[in-house]
Design an enzyme around this catalytic site. Structure first.
Site, short mmCIF file in Angstrom:
data_model
loop_
_atom_site.label_atom_id
_atom_site.label_comp_id
_atom_site.label_asym_id
_atom_site.label_seq_id
_atom_site.Cartn_x
_atom_site.Cartn_y
_atom_site.Cartn_z
N ASP A 9 0.87 -1.17 0.00
CA ASP A 9 0.00 0.00 0.00
C ASP A 9 0.92 1.23 0.00
OD1 ASP A 9 -2.27 1.68 0.39
OD2 ASP A 9 -1.89 1.65 2.56
N ASP A 11 -0.02 5.06 0.90
CA ASP A 11 -0.21 6.01 2.01
C ASP A 11 -0.31 5.26 3.34
OD1 ASP A 11 -0.46 8.52 0.40
OD2 ASP A 11 -2.14 7.41 -0.46
N TYR A 20 -4.25 12.46 1.27
CA TYR A 20 -4.24 12.85 -0.15
C TYR A 20 -2.92 13.53 -0.54
CZ TYR A 20 -9.13 11.77 0.51
OH TYR A 20 -10.30 11.13 0.83
MG LIG Z 1 -2.96 3.18 3.48
#
Ligand SMILES: [Mg+2]
Length: 170
Positions: A9, A11, A20
């Protein structure tokens, strides 16, 4: 002939999740991530990012801005002897304001589309592959794809991998 991959993944695993993130100046590495990537580069496991990027559908940033961020990331990793072999992203979100991206997508985690596509395109053995994510939907996507998911909730992702992930690979 297929090979296992390390899915990451983005973030919360590669960069600290400030919400974001889309500019290099806001990109802060999660401690230990470069060591982790370098380790799997050395094992000849493809390192594959699978990232929901609904900020694109929400109109917070463009695909081009995201690609520029990833180019800066790759360049910085290269200087540290590390490499991401592929980046799969899902810009779609049903009900989001940018019409071009307002749709359900089989790629949006917890759906496994990005992992399945990577497996097909890169010749990956999903059953031997692992994913590290910081959210339940990452883990679900891994499990639905037939890979093993590891939920990272710590501070240093290399410490986490050495304690929890690497022992599972032997
Ligand atoms: Mg994440």
């Amino acid at each position: 002939m297929t090979r296992p991959a390390l899915f990451l993944d983005r973030d919360g695993v590669i960069n600290v999740d400030h919400g974001y993130v889309h500019r290099w100046e806001d990109f802060e590495y999660v401690p230990g991530i470069v060591e982790l990537i370098r380790h799997f580069n050395g094992l000849d496991w493809p390192v594959v990012v699978v990232t929901n990027q609904s900020g694109i559908a929400r109109g917070y940033y463009s695909e081009e801005q995201m690609h520029a961020l990833h180019a800066a990331l790759q360049a910085d990793l290269a200087q540290q002897g590390a490499r991401l072999d592929a980046v799969y992203f899902c810009p779609y979100l049903k009900g989001a304001p940018v019409a071009a991206y307002d749709r359900n997508s089989p790629d949006r985690k917890p759906k496994p589309g990005m992992l399945l596509r990577a497996a097909r395109e890169m010749g990956l053995d999903l059953a031997a592959s692992i994913l590290i994510g910081d959210g339940e939907r990452d883990i679900i996507a891994a499990q639905v794809a037939g890979a093993r998911g590891f939920l990272f909730k710590g501070v240093n992702v290399w410490d986490f991998a050495r304690a929890r992930v690497l022992p599972e690979l032997t």
